[in-house]
Motif scaffolding. Structure first.
Motif, PDB file in Angstrom:
ATOM      1  N   ARG A 126      10.682  -2.930   4.366  1.00  0.00           N
ATOM      2  CA  ARG A 126       9.356  -3.101   4.964  1.00  0.00           C
ATOM      3  C   ARG A 126       9.315  -2.411   6.312  1.00  0.00           C
ATOM      4  NH1 ARG A 126       6.348  -9.008   5.425  1.00  0.00           N
ATOM      5  NH2 ARG A 126       4.318  -8.266   6.225  1.00  0.00           N
ATOM      6  N   GLY A 128       6.263  -1.769   8.995  1.00  0.00           N
ATOM      7  CA  GLY A 128       4.847  -1.895   9.330  1.00  0.00           C
ATOM      8  C   GLY A 128       4.041  -2.345   8.127  1.00  0.00           C
ATOM      9  N   ASP A 129       3.029  -1.567   7.785  1.00  0.00           N
ATOM     10  CA  ASP A 129       2.165  -1.925   6.659  1.00  0.00           C
ATOM     11  C   ASP A 129       2.755  -1.482   5.318  1.00  0.00           C
ATOM     12  OD1 ASP A 129      -0.334  -2.968   5.586  1.00  0.00           O
ATOM     13  OD2 ASP A 129      -0.866  -0.870   5.165  1.00  0.00           O
ATOM     14  N   TRP A 130       3.877  -0.769   5.338  1.00  0.00           N
ATOM     15  CA  TRP A 130       4.406  -0.200   4.113  1.00  0.00           C
ATOM     16  C   TRP A 130       5.584  -1.007   3.578  1.00  0.00           C
ATOM     17  CZ3 TRP A 130       1.446   3.234   1.880  1.00  0.00           C
ATOM     18  CH2 TRP A 130       0.637   4.081   2.655  1.00  0.00           C
ATOM     19  N   SER A 403       0.845   0.034   0.391  1.00  0.00           N
ATOM     20  CA  SER A 403       0.231  -0.556   1.587  1.00  0.00           C
ATOM     21  C   SER A 403       0.065  -2.056   1.396  1.00  0.00           C
ATOM     22  CB  SER A 403      -1.137   0.092   1.845  1.00  0.00           C
ATOM     23  OG  SER A 403      -1.895  -0.677   2.747  1.00  0.00           O
ATOM     24  N   SER A 405      -1.477  -4.243   3.405  1.00  0.00           N
ATOM     25  CA  SER A 405      -2.842  -4.709   3.686  1.00  0.00           C
ATOM     26  C   SER A 405      -3.739  -4.471   2.483  1.00  0.00           C
ATOM     27  CB  SER A 405      -3.404  -4.008   4.921  1.00  0.00           C
ATOM     28  OG  SER A 405      -3.413  -2.599   4.753  1.00  0.00           O
TER      29      SER A 405
END
Length: 427
Positions: A126, A128-130, A403, A405
């Motif tokens: 992981r 950040g957002d990825w 992603s 999010s």
């Protein structure tokens, strides 16, 4: 049932509350190296996870003889002992709503050279957002979204007021036989959702796919007499060039196929594997290359296969050696038609409302030139299948990622869809 603004927000909040657990679940699932023939350990994990949630479980190995008669069947050359499907069934006390299949495939494509990955492909990372890893986007994050959408409703004290089937199938990356086997086992519903990595959009139409192997026989001699032999590898290159001509011809027909008219290159031909020869100092006696080509919806796979064979025959006639020694064509995987999701279904309208609530923007649709198990539901189950899922990058490539999010919003959409489509009853 129509969802009130208050219930809509409660459902989205429940998805948010469970999302870290959902990411952790996805990471665990991503650690199982579920390449073809090795999916059973991941399926065991999913079986136990669904059973613990109260689903009635069914787990079985695909039997080729039970599906080989079906027009949607794709030929196989591998053992299916570990080709395990898992289906969990969740039934209400009283059927009040419309039933639903939540489908996903647990099989993943090979990793390729490990040194080309930033971190090991089956050790999810992981950043950040990825979330990175082989199969994380295609499509283990989608399987987790299906499961945790129901979990979010349970967190509020609800379950669907209609039967829901959670399906984790195999063979999506090579034949589509896993989804077909589940359908023929009786698992169908009023609608289906497959959260493939589709960049927050709905798939309107997609191509079918055919896999085939071309086998070329040469005439081996010592290289000092190379001119008297026939090089099977070089002949294979001539055939590959010839198949590019077929690809061009099929792309020129795109105007005849609704939704594909404006795509730049809807029909893609790929040589994915090649092998040949036995010795560097011998003219190679054999060469085989494995191919994939797409076909438009409405084109029968058998008709496309005959056109492939006929075209290779014509190409061979232009090459003196091959004219007398034509190549052999073996169909060894995908033998699948494409499909169109017709506009205006209740299922699509329900998804559009759910998407608007989760994303606060209208649902978009697009056409994809890749295979999807949605064809099993649309063509053979006569079921509207909504292939709709999160934003991703590098699927089938190195450093595949999804992603988070986007996954969360997709999970919210699925949970809202279930609440409206199936209705809710108190647990």
């Amino acid at each position: 049932m129509s969802l009130s603004p208050e219930l809509t927000q409660q459902i989205l909040d429940a998805v948010e509350a469970g999302f870290e657990d959902q990411v952790a679940f996805t990471e665990i699932l991503g650690r199982y190296p579920s390449t073809r023939g090795q999916e059973h350990t991941a399926q065991d994990f999913l079986h136990d996870a669904l059973k613990a949630r109260g689903y009635a479980m069914d787990r079985w190995a695909i039997e080729v003889d039970e599906i080989a008669h079906h027009p949607g069947f794709s030929p196989v050359e591998v053992d299916y002992s570990n080709a395990i499907n898992v289906v969990g069934t969740l039934r209400p006390r009283e059927e009040k709503g419309r039933s639903l299949v939540l489908n996903g495939h647990v099989d993943v494509v090979p990793t390729g050279p490990l040194d080309m990955w930033t971190t090991p492909p089956f050790e999810p990372r992981r950043d950040g957002d990825w979330l990175y890893g082989r199969g994380i986007a295609d499509m283990k994050a989608g399987i987790a979204a299906n499961i945790f959408a129901i979990d979010a409703l349970a967190r509020l004290g609800y379950r669907p007021a209609a039967t829901v089937y959670q399906q984790s199938v195999v063979e999506e990356e090579c034949t589509g036989n896993g989804a077909l086997a589940a359908l023929l086992r009786g698992y169908n519903a009023d609608a289906a959702i497959i959260p493939e990595p589709e960049d927050d959009m709905l798939v309107r139409a997609n191509t079918g796919v055919i896999w085939f192997r071309v086998r070329v026989q040469g005439a081996p001699v010592h290289v000092r007499e190379a001119g008297s032999g026939a090089n099977a590898i070089e002949a294979a290159y001539d055939l590959i060039k010839g198949l590019r001509e077929l690809e061009t011809a099929w792309n020129e027909r795109k105007g005849d196929h609704r939704y594909f008219e404006d795509l730049e290159h809807p029909i893609n031909f790929n040589v994915g594997k090649i092998a040949g020869g036995d010795w560097a100092s011998s003219v190679p006696a054999w060469c085989e290359f494995d191919c994939r080509i797409a076909l438009y919806p409405g084109i029968k796979a058998a008709d496309a296969a005959r056109e492939i064979e006929d075209h290779l025959r014509r190409v061979s006639e232009r090459i003196p050696f091959l004219a007398n020694n034509p190549p052999e064509v073996i169909f060894n995987g995908f033998f699948a038609e494409g499909y169109v999701l017709e506009e205006g279904s209740d299922a699509e309208e329900t998804l559009a409302r759910a998407h608007m609530s989760s994303y606060t923007k209208p649902l978009e649709s697009f056409v994809t030139p890749g295979y999807l198990d949605g064809r099993v539901f649309v063509i053979y189950g006569e079921t509207p299948c909504l292939v709709y899922g999160p934003y991703s990058e590098a699927i089938h490539g190195f450093d595949e990622r999804v992603s988070l999010s986007s996954v969360k919003r997709v999970t919210g959409t699925i949970a809202l869809f279930i609440a409206e489509w199936c209705g809710l009853e108190e647990i």
